[in-house]
Write an enzyme that holds these catalytic residues in place. Structure first.
Site, PDB file in Angstrom:
ATOM      1  N   ASP A 298      31.049  22.453  37.049  1.00  0.00           N
ATOM      2  CA  ASP A 298      32.381  22.779  37.523  1.00  0.00           C
ATOM      3  C   ASP A 298      32.322  23.330  38.951  1.00  0.00           C
ATOM      4  O   ASP A 298      31.391  24.057  39.309  1.00  0.00           O
ATOM      5  CB  ASP A 298      32.996  23.816  36.578  1.00  0.00           C
ATOM      6  CG  ASP A 298      34.442  24.114  36.884  1.00  0.00           C
ATOM      7  OD1 ASP A 298      35.255  23.175  36.879  1.00  0.00           O
ATOM      8  OD2 ASP A 298      34.764  25.291  37.130  1.00  0.00           O
ATOM      9  N   GLU A 345      31.678  18.005  39.558  1.00  0.00           N
ATOM     10  CA  GLU A 345      33.132  18.119  39.713  1.00  0.00           C
ATOM     11  C   GLU A 345      33.395  18.350  41.206  1.00  0.00           C
ATOM     12  O   GLU A 345      33.454  19.479  41.684  1.00  0.00           O
ATOM     13  CB  GLU A 345      33.663  19.260  38.853  1.00  0.00           C
ATOM     14  CG  GLU A 345      35.189  19.336  38.782  1.00  0.00           C
ATOM     15  CD  GLU A 345      35.758  20.322  39.773  1.00  0.00           C
ATOM     16  OE1 GLU A 345      36.385  19.865  40.756  1.00  0.00           O
ATOM     17  OE2 GLU A 345      35.597  21.526  39.579  1.00  0.00           O
ATOM     18  N   ASP A 397      42.882  20.616  33.831  1.00  0.00           N
ATOM     19  CA  ASP A 397      43.748  21.374  34.742  1.00  0.00           C
ATOM     20  C   ASP A 397      45.015  20.616  35.122  1.00  0.00           C
ATOM     21  O   ASP A 397      45.899  21.187  35.768  1.00  0.00           O
ATOM     22  CB  ASP A 397      42.982  21.730  36.020  1.00  0.00           C
ATOM     23  CG  ASP A 397      42.026  22.892  35.839  1.00  0.00           C
ATOM     24  OD1 ASP A 397      42.286  23.745  34.968  1.00  0.00           O
ATOM     25  OD2 ASP A 397      41.015  22.953  36.554  1.00  0.00           O
TER      26      ASP A 397
END
Length: 500
Positions: A298, A345, A397
């Protein structure tokens, strides 16, 4: 049949699985999902972080970077294995079906776990298995600190460790020794809870792999201030002697939020980590690879350069860019663990240093189709995709595809319709098909988009503190006709092997 290089997957956190007990878990619901996923030709199951959630129930603000989430432990499997009294579930409360009530679930699961702890203590084989688990090298670097942290946090009414007595907060030797004696039974309970989580997760992972499904895990770049990691490894984090952050993490203004995102997590002392050969990070990656077959890193851009926000700042706008560890960290990880299967990511403000790091490592980045229509020639448009990537209709998200399309201005909707040559009546179906048809080797779509659900099924709204992470799939989500549709799409786009 040969295994295709192209694969399709689904994004679904275990908490979103249907179950009897208010939250998805690692029990029969996970088996039903895996059966369905296998029949749908899905070869990747992407999950969010599996750690104990901290503030606002977020898995990205976990109480530990290493521990598993006890809320995922299946009461049904405890009964099946004789680790729970037969009558323990007779008075289980009624829970809402469409979302997780974390407070109610937490109270119920704690009661069940403590009943299991008391029951299993009299079973010699279980006690021996817990003892082996406790001293295993896989747990040695984190379990003692986690169990003590969890016990002390409970003793302090779940207050953050920075509010504990100064001697405990500072980890003075005498205070820790006294705490281990005083809270020995509670420490043993938290060790037992971790034993149950890892025992059940290993079963789920074996079941997935047996069906040809790989687990794609998620490793957040930062950890929460109120975590066992910052408390026990304070030298690695930018906090003062009292545990107060000197600077905190976040991101600058972007498409999600006009003021940026002020996460509040403490930043790393990368110089200290480098002096210690990045040992803590290596152990963190090693631990995640025990849980998953490949790992999504992430906020990958933070390894090249990160947004440093002064502690106490009103918003993320007050931050500045600082230099991350870059290639040094990944060379240390590769030296210790070999070629680690990761996904980067690489979203947000991507600069040349991030692109160079990605190119040097040769790891796949991400393409998100919802990001493709906000500018004239976005790199997220399918004609810009590359094989070494993972394409998504949206992420945890994002709004659902249906919700996203409905909220777009007229010009963006028109561009979407013109690009795909569609009428816009089924935006979720269009994005799922576009993800599958992309040249990207891997395509992953949220289950919400597979089911064409609206914004009520959104998992997270960045920048919003409450009412996130609660969505649960409907009981009839895993229908044969939905699996057949996905399988046919995978066949058409080369994401399953065809029998000759």
């Amino acid at each position: 049949m040969s295994k295709p290089t192209r694969e399709a997957g689904v994004l679904l956190h275990p908490t979103s699985l249907p179950s009897r007990f208010g939250i998805g878990d690692l029990g029969p619901g996970s088996d039903a999902f895996l059966d369905w996923a296998g029949s749908a030709g899905l070869r990747i199951w992407q999950v969010l972080p599996l750690v104990p959630p901290g503030a606002h129930d977020s898995p990205y603000a976990g109480l530990s970077a290493f521990a598993g989430n006890p809320l995922l432990v299946s009461p049904e499997w405890l009964l099946e294995e004789g680790l729970l009294p037969a009558t323990a579930l007779e008075d289980a409360p009624a829970f809402p079906e469409g979302h997780v009530d974390f407070a109610a679930v937490r109270a119920f699961k704690e009661r069940i776990l403590r009943a299991s702890f008391a029951h299993a203590r009299s079973i010699a084989s279980v006690s021996a298995a817990v003892a082996r688990f406790e001293v295993s090298p896989a747990q040695a670097s984190w379990l003692p600190d986690w169990a003590l942290f969890a016990a002390l946090r409970a003793a302090h009414g779940d207050a953050a460790w920075t509010a504990w007595e100064p001697a405990l907060a500072a980890r003075e030797t005498a205070a820790l020794e006294a705490a281990r004696k005083e809270h020995a039974d509670e420490i043993a309970f938290h060790v037992f809870a971790q034993f149950l989580f890892f025992r059940q997760w290993e079963r789920v992972k074996r079941a997935a792999n047996a069906r040809g499904i790989s687990i794609l895990g998620d490793l957040p770049i930062y950890v929460a201030l109120d975590s066992a990691d910052v408390w026990s490894q304070r030298r690695l984090f930018a906090v003062d002697a009292a545990g107060r952050p000197e600077s905190v993490a976040g991101v600058p203004p972007d498409d999600f939020t006009a003021d940026g995102q002020l996460w509040g997590h403490p930043l790393y002392r990368w110089n200290v980590l480098a002096e210690e050969s990045f040992d803590w990070w290596i152990e963190r990656v090693r631990a995640n690879l025990r849980l998953a077959d490949l790992v999504r890193l992430d906020h990958f851009r933070g390894f090249a350069g990160y947004w440093e926000i002064p502690a106490g700042a009103a918003s993320a706008r007050e931050g500045r860019w600082a230099t991350g560890p870059g290639l040094m960290l990944f060379l240390a990880i590769r030296h210790a663990l070999g070629d680690v299967p990761i996904v980067a990511e690489d979203l947000g403000e991507i600069t040349d240093d991030v692109r160079q790091l990605l190119a040097t490592l040769g790891v796949p980045g991400m393409k998100v189709l919802q990001f493709a229509f906000g500018e004239m020639d976005s790199e997220h448009l399918p004609h810009h995709h590359v094989p070494n990537a993972v394409v998504y209709s949206g992420t945890h998200d994002n709004d659902t595809a249906a919700g996203w399309y409905a909220a777009q201005p007229d010009w963006a909707q028109e561009r979407f319709r013109a690009y795909f040559g569609v009428d816009g009546k089924d935006p979720a179906g269009v994005l799922v098909r576009a993800a599958y048809a992309s040249v990207a080797d891997r395509a992953v779509v949220p289950l919400q988009d597979v089911l064409a659900l609206g914004p009520e099924a959104r998992m997270n709204v960045p920048g919003r503190a409450h009412d996130n992470w609660t969505w649960r799939a409907p009981k009839d989500a895993f229908r044969p006709e939905v699996a057949a549709r996905l399988l046919r799409l995978a066949e058409l786009t080369g994401r399953v092997a065809l029998a000759r």
